[in-house]
Each structure stands twice: as C-alpha cells, then as structure tokens.
Write a protein that holds these residues in place. Sequence first.
Motif, PDB file in Angstrom:
ATOM      1  N   ASN A  86     -31.461  39.447 -78.493  1.00  0.00           N
ATOM      2  CA  ASN A  86     -32.327  38.244 -78.523  1.00  0.00           C
ATOM      3  C   ASN A  86     -33.828  38.750 -79.020  1.00  0.00           C
ATOM      4  O   ASN A  86     -34.636  38.070 -79.484  1.00  0.00           O
ATOM      5  N   GLY A 115     -54.023  40.076 -70.676  1.00  0.00           N
ATOM      6  CA  GLY A 115     -54.310  40.051 -69.166  1.00  0.00           C
ATOM      7  C   GLY A 115     -55.000  41.077 -68.542  1.00  0.00           C
ATOM      8  O   GLY A 115     -54.784  41.389 -67.268  1.00  0.00           O
ATOM      9  N   ARG A 136     -41.936  38.921 -69.878  1.00  0.00           N
ATOM     10  CA  ARG A 136     -42.082  40.059 -69.012  1.00  0.00           C
ATOM     11  C   ARG A 136     -42.841  39.632 -67.754  1.00  0.00           C
ATOM     12  O   ARG A 136     -42.666  40.574 -66.738  1.00  0.00           O
ATOM     13  N   GLY A 165     -33.047  37.916 -83.048  1.00  0.00           N
ATOM     14  CA  GLY A 165     -33.524  36.806 -82.206  1.00  0.00           C
ATOM     15  C   GLY A 165     -35.121  36.712 -82.022  1.00  0.00           C
ATOM     16  O   GLY A 165     -35.524  35.471 -81.720  1.00  0.00           O
ATOM     17  N   VAL A 208     -46.899  35.869 -78.381  1.00  0.00           N
ATOM     18  CA  VAL A 208     -47.378  35.144 -77.285  1.00  0.00           C
ATOM     19  C   VAL A 208     -46.666  33.760 -76.848  1.00  0.00           C
ATOM     20  O   VAL A 208     -46.128  33.284 -77.810  1.00  0.00           O
ATOM     21  N   THR A 231     -48.168  43.698 -75.199  1.00  0.00           N
ATOM     22  CA  THR A 231     -47.470  44.018 -73.895  1.00  0.00           C
ATOM     23  C   THR A 231     -46.370  43.311 -73.403  1.00  0.00           C
ATOM     24  O   THR A 231     -45.660  43.432 -72.489  1.00  0.00           O
ATOM     25  N   GLY A 232     -46.065  42.387 -74.226  1.00  0.00           N
ATOM     26  CA  GLY A 232     -44.779  41.624 -73.835  1.00  0.00           C
ATOM     27  C   GLY A 232     -43.488  42.175 -74.522  1.00  0.00           C
ATOM     28  O   GLY A 232     -43.572  43.065 -75.284  1.00  0.00           O
ATOM     29  N   TYR A 233     -42.436  41.385 -74.228  1.00  0.00           N
ATOM     30  CA  TYR A 233     -41.146  42.095 -74.497  1.00  0.00           C
ATOM     31  C   TYR A 233     -40.804  42.046 -76.194  1.00  0.00           C
ATOM     32  O   TYR A 233     -40.467  42.903 -76.884  1.00  0.00           O
ATOM     33  N   THR A 234     -41.431  40.976 -76.849  1.00  0.00           N
ATOM     34  CA  THR A 234     -41.038  41.054 -78.298  1.00  0.00           C
ATOM     35  C   THR A 234     -42.109  41.852 -78.978  1.00  0.00           C
ATOM     36  O   THR A 234     -41.993  42.329 -80.168  1.00  0.00           O
ATOM     37  N   THR A 279     -34.440  39.625 -70.633  1.00  0.00           N
ATOM     38  CA  THR A 279     -35.752  39.729 -71.471  1.00  0.00           C
ATOM     39  C   THR A 279     -35.989  38.611 -72.084  1.00  0.00           C
ATOM     40  O   THR A 279     -37.074  38.052 -72.540  1.00  0.00           O
TER      41      THR A 279
HETATM   42  N1  LIG Z   1     -38.181  37.183 -75.277  1.00  0.00           N
HETATM   43  C1  LIG Z   1     -37.554  36.748 -76.271  1.00  0.00           C
HETATM   44  O1  LIG Z   1     -36.233  37.119 -76.184  1.00  0.00           O
HETATM   45  C2  LIG Z   1     -37.868  36.207 -77.250  1.00  0.00           C
HETATM   46  C3  LIG Z   1     -37.156  35.644 -78.320  1.00  0.00           C
HETATM   47  C4  LIG Z   1     -37.651  34.622 -79.435  1.00  0.00           C
HETATM   48  C5  LIG Z   1     -38.750  34.224 -79.136  1.00  0.00           C
HETATM   49  N2  LIG Z   1     -39.651  34.508 -78.240  1.00  0.00           N
HETATM   50  C6  LIG Z   1     -41.069  33.915 -78.090  1.00  0.00           C
HETATM   51  O2  LIG Z   1     -41.754  34.998 -78.390  1.00  0.00           O
HETATM   52  C7  LIG Z   1     -42.998  34.878 -77.778  1.00  0.00           C
HETATM   53  C8  LIG Z   1     -43.209  36.042 -76.750  1.00  0.00           C
HETATM   54  O3  LIG Z   1     -42.228  36.108 -75.963  1.00  0.00           O
HETATM   55  P1  LIG Z   1     -42.232  37.440 -74.911  1.00  0.00           P
HETATM   56  O4  LIG Z   1     -40.601  37.338 -74.467  1.00  0.00           O
HETATM   57  O5  LIG Z   1     -42.418  38.629 -75.604  1.00  0.00           O
HETATM   58  O6  LIG Z   1     -43.074  37.032 -73.665  1.00  0.00           O
HETATM   59  P2  LIG Z   1     -43.894  37.864 -72.849  1.00  0.00           P
HETATM   60  O7  LIG Z   1     -43.213  39.151 -72.417  1.00  0.00           O
HETATM   61  O8  LIG Z   1     -44.195  37.168 -71.664  1.00  0.00           O
HETATM   62  O9  LIG Z   1     -45.290  38.500 -73.673  1.00  0.00           O
HETATM   63  C9  LIG Z   1     -46.551  37.783 -73.824  1.00  0.00           C
HETATM   64  C10 LIG Z   1     -47.344  38.432 -74.428  1.00  0.00           C
HETATM   65  O10 LIG Z   1     -48.396  37.604 -74.789  1.00  0.00           O
HETATM   66  C11 LIG Z   1     -49.881  37.984 -74.360  1.00  0.00           C
HETATM   67  N3  LIG Z   1     -50.558  36.800 -74.040  1.00  0.00           N
HETATM   68  C12 LIG Z   1     -50.335  35.692 -73.498  1.00  0.00           C
HETATM   69  N4  LIG Z   1     -51.266  34.777 -73.680  1.00  0.00           N
HETATM   70  C13 LIG Z   1     -52.229  35.460 -74.691  1.00  0.00           C
HETATM   71  C14 LIG Z   1     -53.438  34.895 -75.409  1.00  0.00           C
HETATM   72  N5  LIG Z   1     -54.052  33.743 -75.253  1.00  0.00           N
HETATM   73  N6  LIG Z   1     -53.921  35.882 -76.335  1.00  0.00           N
HETATM   74  C15 LIG Z   1     -53.261  37.141 -76.566  1.00  0.00           C
HETATM   75  N7  LIG Z   1     -52.241  37.243 -75.806  1.00  0.00           N
HETATM   76  C16 LIG Z   1     -51.605  36.651 -74.971  1.00  0.00           C
HETATM   77  C17 LIG Z   1     -49.250  38.743 -72.917  1.00  0.00           C
HETATM   78  O11 LIG Z   1     -50.384  39.372 -72.419  1.00  0.00           O
HETATM   79  P3  LIG Z   1     -50.520  39.378 -70.939  1.00  0.00           P
HETATM   80  O12 LIG Z   1     -49.189  39.360 -70.223  1.00  0.00           O
HETATM   81  O13 LIG Z   1     -51.474  40.610 -70.813  1.00  0.00           O
HETATM   82  O14 LIG Z   1     -51.260  38.137 -70.540  1.00  0.00           O
HETATM   83  C18 LIG Z   1     -48.059  39.291 -73.255  1.00  0.00           C
HETATM   84  O15 LIG Z   1     -48.619  40.337 -74.036  1.00  0.00           O
HETATM   85  C19 LIG Z   1     -43.157  33.658 -76.796  1.00  0.00           C
HETATM   86  O16 LIG Z   1     -43.409  32.578 -77.667  1.00  0.00           O
HETATM   87  C20 LIG Z   1     -41.364  33.294 -76.760  1.00  0.00           C
HETATM   88  O17 LIG Z   1     -41.039  32.163 -76.577  1.00  0.00           O
HETATM   89  C21 LIG Z   1     -39.220  35.355 -77.079  1.00  0.00           C
END
Ligand SMILES: NC(=O)c1ccc[n+]([C@@H]2O[C@H](COP(=O)([O-])OP(=O)(O)OC[C@H]3O[C@@H](n4cnc5c(N)ncnc54)[C@H](OP(=O)(O)O)[C@@H]3O)[C@@H](O)[C@H]2O)c1
Length: 347
Positions: free
Chosen positions: A319, A41, A191, A323, A81, A15-18, A187
Amino acid sequence: MSNSDVCKVKIVGATGYTGGELIRLLLNHPKVKIVSLTAAGFDNPQPAHAFWPWLRQVIDLPIRPEIDGEADGADTIFLSVPHGAAMKLAPLYYEKGLRVIDLSADYRFPDLSERQGWYEGEHTSPELCGVAVYGMPELFREQIKHARLIANPGCYPTAAILSLYPGIKLGFFEPERIRVNSVSGVTGAGRNPKLPFHHPEFDQNFFAYRIGKHQHAPEIVSVLRRVTGKPVTVTFVPHVLPLQRGILSTIYCRKAKDVPLAEIWNAYQETYAREPFIRLYPLGEAPALQAVRETNFLDISLHEDAMTGDVVLVSAEDNLTKGAAGQAVQNLNVIMGFPEKMGLLPL
Ligand SMILES: NC(=O)c1ccc[n+]([C@@H]2O[C@H](COP(=O)([O-])OP(=O)(O)OC[C@H]3O[C@@H](n4cnc5c(N)ncnc54)[C@H](OP(=O)(O)O)[C@@H]3O)[C@@H](O)[C@H]2O)c1
C-alpha cells in the motif's frame, strides 16, 4: 526547465507514512535531490531522524513546519497530506508553475458530483479538478507525460482498477455488481494513533470496516467507467489486519461470455506485457504479500470457481509503494522522461 535535469523535490507531510516512504525511495533515485521536508504538527525544525530513526547520519535536512506555498527551491512538490489539506496547498504550488504530485484523494474526481456523499466538505479548488491527471501510468501514461498536477491513485483502487480493467474492457466480465474484498496492513490508516490500532486491541484481531460505504468505491467505479465505457458497479469491503504494510484483494466477477479462463488470461498477458510493474501469475498460482513488500509491483492472478464458473482475481501490492509513494515516483519518472523503473528497481 529541461526534462533531463535533476529534479528538486519538496515532500510535504514528511513525518507521515507515505512521506517516509517517499524519502526512502527518493534518496536512492539518481535524478532526484530532496531539497525540503515539511509537516504540520510542530513549531520548530526537527532532525529527520527524530521521526525516522533510520535517517540518522543519512540525511542532514531537518523536517520543518510547512509554510504554505513556500517552494524552498523545489520544482516538484509531493503532497503526502490528508485529503482536505491537499486542496488548500496544491493551488499555491501549482500557480507558481511547479509540478504537484498529490497523494491524497482531493483531485481524483474530474466530475465533483462523483465525490459527493463520500467526502465531507466543499472542494476549495474545483477549477483544478479538471486539470489534474489520474496518476496511473498503465492507463493514463500519455496524459501523465504532459501533466503538472497529478492525482495519485488510492491504495485500494490501484489494485482493484488494474486487476479488473482488461476483463471489463474486453467484455469478459459483467461490469455490474462486482465484489471486491481487500485486506490491508495498518499503515493504510496513517500514522496518527487510533484506539482500534493500539497494540492490545489490534494484536490478534482482524476486522472489516466502512462496509459498503468506503470512499474508495466511487474512485474504483469512476475510473473503470471512464476507461472501459461500461456501467461498472462494485460492492467494496475493506478489512484491516495486524501487518505493517500490504494489500491483498480478492475480486469476484461473473463471466459475460462462455470462454475458457486461459483465453481471459491470454488477454491479460497481452494487455500488460510491456508494463514494468505488473506481474501476471501463471494459471494455478496466486500472489501473496511477501512477494511485493517494499516493491512497486502489483501481482495479479486469475482463477475460476469450480461451482459457479465465476472468475476470481487475486492481487497483491504494497500500500505504501505501488499503492502510494512508489506509484508517485513512477509518475514523476513518466513526466520527466526518466526510465520508468528509475529509483524503483535495482537497475
Ligand atoms: N497510508 C497509505 O497506505 C496511503 C496510500 C495511498 C494514499 N494515501 C494518502 O496519502 C496521504 C497521506 O497519508 P499517510 O498515510 O502518509 O498519512 P499520515 O501518516 O497521517 O501523514 C500525514 C502527514 O501530513 C502532515 N500534514 C497534515 N496536515 C498538514 C498540513 N496542513 N500541512 C502540511 N502537512 C500536513 C502530517 O503532519 P503532522 O502529523 O505533523 O500533522 C503528516 O506528516 C493521505 O491523503 C492518504 O489518504 C495513503
């Protein structure tokens, strides 16, 4: 499991952005079947289109609450995550013999002392930090081929490391006190809603954050020191602006020797000539975010400051793609022996 089989994939954090970007890319990957989507969640399975409206009538699979370590028939697990959560999940899947591609920062430091002071809390699976391979195919392709745990690089480090690598490695740039200014779409912050990114606060705004203390600085330095053998240090300043996606970085380096910019450019061209996702711009041109949106490209240009003679690098990436999710799919392709562009470019 033969490396030519179709890969059965589970995305944790769907459900998150990546996680959403992984769904977008993997639905179009001819050698991948998505078998499970989970997140944290909520208590009951939800249709995927409840989180991603574009998935209505595209995918039958619901997004379910994650049951830690339950593979659901997958052979490959993408962990999309937050850091801290990944280090609890990765060992459960890894011990079952599955491939794990972790998009968080949890396994990016083989030497745990390098993350101290930058990330809170003790590492709960330190034994895997030495096993994980840093998933940047341009620099670690051979190791990735044999890896079962991938530490997918950070978004800002991807741009900074690949932009700087040839110049430092080949001795063109002073390795110390390099300046990296990066500007990201929102992003990058994930999210979960946060007040500074609420529309009335964020629209028409632009700001720097975690100035000089962002956790991606030690990652940039750690990898560049390892691959160049030089005592690299950087001042890294990230900024965020009201765009959905994209990172534009401007990087300032002092020349270590008096050579024309064209010679440095030729060395970059030679280093990256066979890389499918690095595009070096002709001298005099600079990349912009529109050119990389929703692509796995990292675009790089080189310039010379007319007053100081310093070299200025400009790079652009998405990203969420190069990224994060795109690079993760590129890593999967390398591990599986699939063409590296599969699912990432119209073939
Ligand atoms: N966004 C970027 O541009 C980017 C780029 C490179 C790397 N990253 C890394 O990629 C990871 C994800 O980033 P994101 O931006 O996609 O974050 P996000 O949008 O906040 O999404 C995080 C996801 O992880 C889930 N989650 C959290 N805790 C969990 C658990 N214990 N078990 C299962 N699912 C869990 C959340 O579900 P709920 O919301 O339902 O809790 C949500 O689906 C992070 O570590 C981030 O640093 C992000």
